[in-house]
Write an enzyme that holds these catalytic residues in place. Sequence first.
Site, mmCIF file in Angstrom:
data_model
loop_
_atom_site.group_PDB
_atom_site.id
_atom_site.type_symbol
_atom_site.label_atom_id
_atom_site.label_comp_id
_atom_site.label_asym_id
_atom_site.label_seq_id
_atom_site.Cartn_x
_atom_site.Cartn_y
_atom_site.Cartn_z
ATOM 1 N N LYS A 44 0.861 -1.252 -0.117
ATOM 2 C CA LYS A 44 -0.138 -0.015 0.049
ATOM 3 C C LYS A 44 0.872 1.201 -0.106
ATOM 4 O O LYS A 44 1.896 1.042 0.792
ATOM 5 C CB LYS A 44 -0.823 0.055 1.085
ATOM 6 C CG LYS A 44 -0.324 0.309 2.538
ATOM 7 C CD LYS A 44 -0.381 1.568 3.142
ATOM 8 C CE LYS A 44 0.744 1.991 3.979
ATOM 9 N NZ LYS A 44 1.286 2.205 4.937
ATOM 10 N N ALA A 87 9.810 -3.221 6.515
ATOM 11 C CA ALA A 87 9.906 -1.967 7.458
ATOM 12 C C ALA A 87 10.195 -0.899 6.539
ATOM 13 O O ALA A 87 11.153 -0.039 6.390
ATOM 14 C CB ALA A 87 11.276 -2.333 8.347
ATOM 15 N N ALA A 88 9.400 -0.650 5.427
ATOM 16 C CA ALA A 88 9.443 0.306 4.348
ATOM 17 C C ALA A 88 8.426 1.284 4.266
ATOM 18 O O ALA A 88 8.520 2.190 3.577
ATOM 19 C CB ALA A 88 9.488 -0.350 3.047
ATOM 20 N N GLY A 89 7.199 1.050 5.269
ATOM 21 C CA GLY A 89 6.167 2.015 5.038
ATOM 22 C C GLY A 89 5.043 1.605 4.060
ATOM 23 O O GLY A 89 4.451 2.280 3.760
ATOM 24 N N ASP A 116 -3.206 -1.578 10.247
ATOM 25 C CA ASP A 116 -3.369 -1.517 8.616
ATOM 26 C C ASP A 116 -3.943 -2.652 7.878
ATOM 27 O O ASP A 116 -4.248 -2.821 6.996
ATOM 28 C CB ASP A 116 -2.038 -1.398 7.992
ATOM 29 C CG ASP A 116 -1.663 0.345 8.171
ATOM 30 O OD1 ASP A 116 -2.473 1.183 8.484
ATOM 31 O OD2 ASP A 116 -0.215 0.520 7.844
ATOM 32 N N SER A 176 1.199 -6.280 7.144
ATOM 33 C CA SER A 176 0.030 -6.273 7.322
ATOM 34 C C SER A 176 -0.768 -6.849 6.073
ATOM 35 O O SER A 176 -1.811 -7.458 6.391
ATOM 36 C CB SER A 176 -0.553 -4.578 7.604
ATOM 37 O OG SER A 176 0.166 -4.034 8.472
ATOM 38 N N SER A 177 -0.083 -6.601 4.999
ATOM 39 C CA SER A 177 -0.856 -7.184 3.768
ATOM 40 C C SER A 177 -0.686 -8.762 3.624
ATOM 41 O O SER A 177 -1.724 -9.241 3.305
ATOM 42 C CB SER A 177 0.006 -6.725 2.678
ATOM 43 O OG SER A 177 -0.827 -6.677 1.413
ATOM 44 N N PRO A 201 9.333 -4.668 0.172
ATOM 45 C CA PRO A 201 10.649 -4.280 0.974
ATOM 46 C C PRO A 201 10.116 -4.240 2.358
ATOM 47 O O PRO A 201 8.940 -4.056 2.745
ATOM 48 C CB PRO A 201 11.156 -3.021 0.592
ATOM 49 C CG PRO A 201 10.704 -2.889 -0.741
ATOM 50 C CD PRO A 201 9.560 -3.492 -0.840
HETATM 51 P P1 ATP Z 1 3.655 -0.397 8.045
HETATM 52 O O1 ATP Z 1 3.601 0.600 6.764
HETATM 53 O O2 ATP Z 1 2.193 -0.959 8.304
HETATM 54 O O3 ATP Z 1 3.940 0.330 9.314
HETATM 55 P P2 ATP Z 1 5.896 -1.485 7.167
HETATM 56 O O4 ATP Z 1 5.881 -1.718 5.768
HETATM 57 O O5 ATP Z 1 6.563 -0.400 7.685
HETATM 58 O O6 ATP Z 1 4.734 -1.483 7.842
HETATM 59 P P3 ATP Z 1 6.627 -4.207 7.483
HETATM 60 O O7 ATP Z 1 7.089 -4.501 6.279
HETATM 61 O O8 ATP Z 1 5.309 -4.564 7.910
HETATM 62 O O9 ATP Z 1 6.730 -2.838 7.955
HETATM 63 O O10 ATP Z 1 7.615 -5.018 8.876
HETATM 64 C C1 ATP Z 1 7.870 -4.196 9.976
HETATM 65 C C2 ATP Z 1 8.142 -5.281 11.002
HETATM 66 O O11 ATP Z 1 7.114 -6.488 11.165
HETATM 67 C C3 ATP Z 1 9.563 -6.156 10.539
HETATM 68 O O12 ATP Z 1 10.794 -5.420 10.968
HETATM 69 C C4 ATP Z 1 9.235 -7.610 10.725
HETATM 70 O O13 ATP Z 1 10.174 -7.929 11.608
HETATM 71 C C5 ATP Z 1 8.027 -8.022 11.158
HETATM 72 N N1 ATP Z 1 7.184 -8.703 10.512
HETATM 73 C C6 ATP Z 1 6.313 -9.560 10.878
HETATM 74 N N2 ATP Z 1 5.513 -10.285 10.029
HETATM 75 C C7 ATP Z 1 6.148 -9.757 9.005
HETATM 76 C C8 ATP Z 1 5.842 -10.079 7.460
HETATM 77 N N3 ATP Z 1 4.910 -11.215 7.287
HETATM 78 N N4 ATP Z 1 6.526 -9.506 6.482
HETATM 79 C C9 ATP Z 1 7.359 -8.374 6.892
HETATM 80 N N5 ATP Z 1 7.819 -8.171 8.347
HETATM 81 C C10 ATP Z 1 7.101 -9.009 9.187
#
Ligand code: ATP
Length: 289
Positions: free
Chosen positions: A10, A96-98, A136, A103-104, A94
Amino acid sequence: MYIIEKAPAKINLTLDVLYKRPDQFHQVEMVMTTVDLADRIEFFLLEKDKIKVSSENRFVPNDERNLAYRAAKLLKERYKVKQGVRIKIDKQIPVAAGLAGGSSDAAATLRGLNRLWGLNLTLDQLAVLGSEVGSDVSFCVYNSTALAKGRGEDITELPAPPHCWVILAKPVQGVSTQSVYQSLQLQDLDHPDTEGMIRAIKQSDYQGVCSRLKNVLETVTLPKNPEVEQIKHQMKRSGADAVLMSGSGPTVFGLVQQESRADRIYNSLRGFCEEVYVVRLLGSQQRLD
Ligand code: ATP
């Protein structure tokens, strides 16, 4: 027996934070949509009462910390499912990328297991359940374009925005969503025009969407991550119509209508950013299928 679900990333077209609630969550207002960069998840039915998760990505946990595992466990317990599942995540988004990758994956797990275990739940029911896994997840259950309010779980679906190309660039250093929210100074925020964004989407007004991209979390992430600002600058210089950081960052996205311009921006970023993608804006489940 096995099935496959796609879990698209997203992006935030707007992200506003209104206030901090008594339960310590932030009250948000976000317009979000999906892009054609997706994890591919396989679900294998197990007769044994077990949930197993695997992914070859070293940043993704293979245990109960994985959001897909949590979603499966919740669904299994809530609906007293006797069968189990092996979940194999082919990670393309990627981490922890935002981009709400975790969540997806959780949302795709709810949709996938709803089919695999024959539960016949509606998307609305899955979205309510998803909100217990993460803020999310409800949005991701629908795979569409929506206004998300509350702590992100109160979803109003919107039509897909006008077709365009999205260039995504992720700086090396990941960002912790929690720490960004903790550092946010709520006073003096310059708030997005959320109503205007919704209107522009409904009118399929591409310029209107571009002119209203805004994310208040940039006030935290940009000063701490100079690379994010550099990428924004470079995207604008090489012709993006509009540029914004997604979620808590650090991924930056740019919008363009012509594919040739998207390619030019992609090439201009490749020099100093390792992870760059050119994808279509999806905005609805139909465009994903
Ligand atoms: P958001 O935009 O919802 O804040 P994000 O894109 O910043 O999420 P994610 O890629 O969801 O971050 O990852 C955040 C953390 O969640 C990672 O550091 C990882 O350890 C943990 N995690 C748990 N399950 C998953 C998964 N299925 N895929 C990716 N990371 C996961």
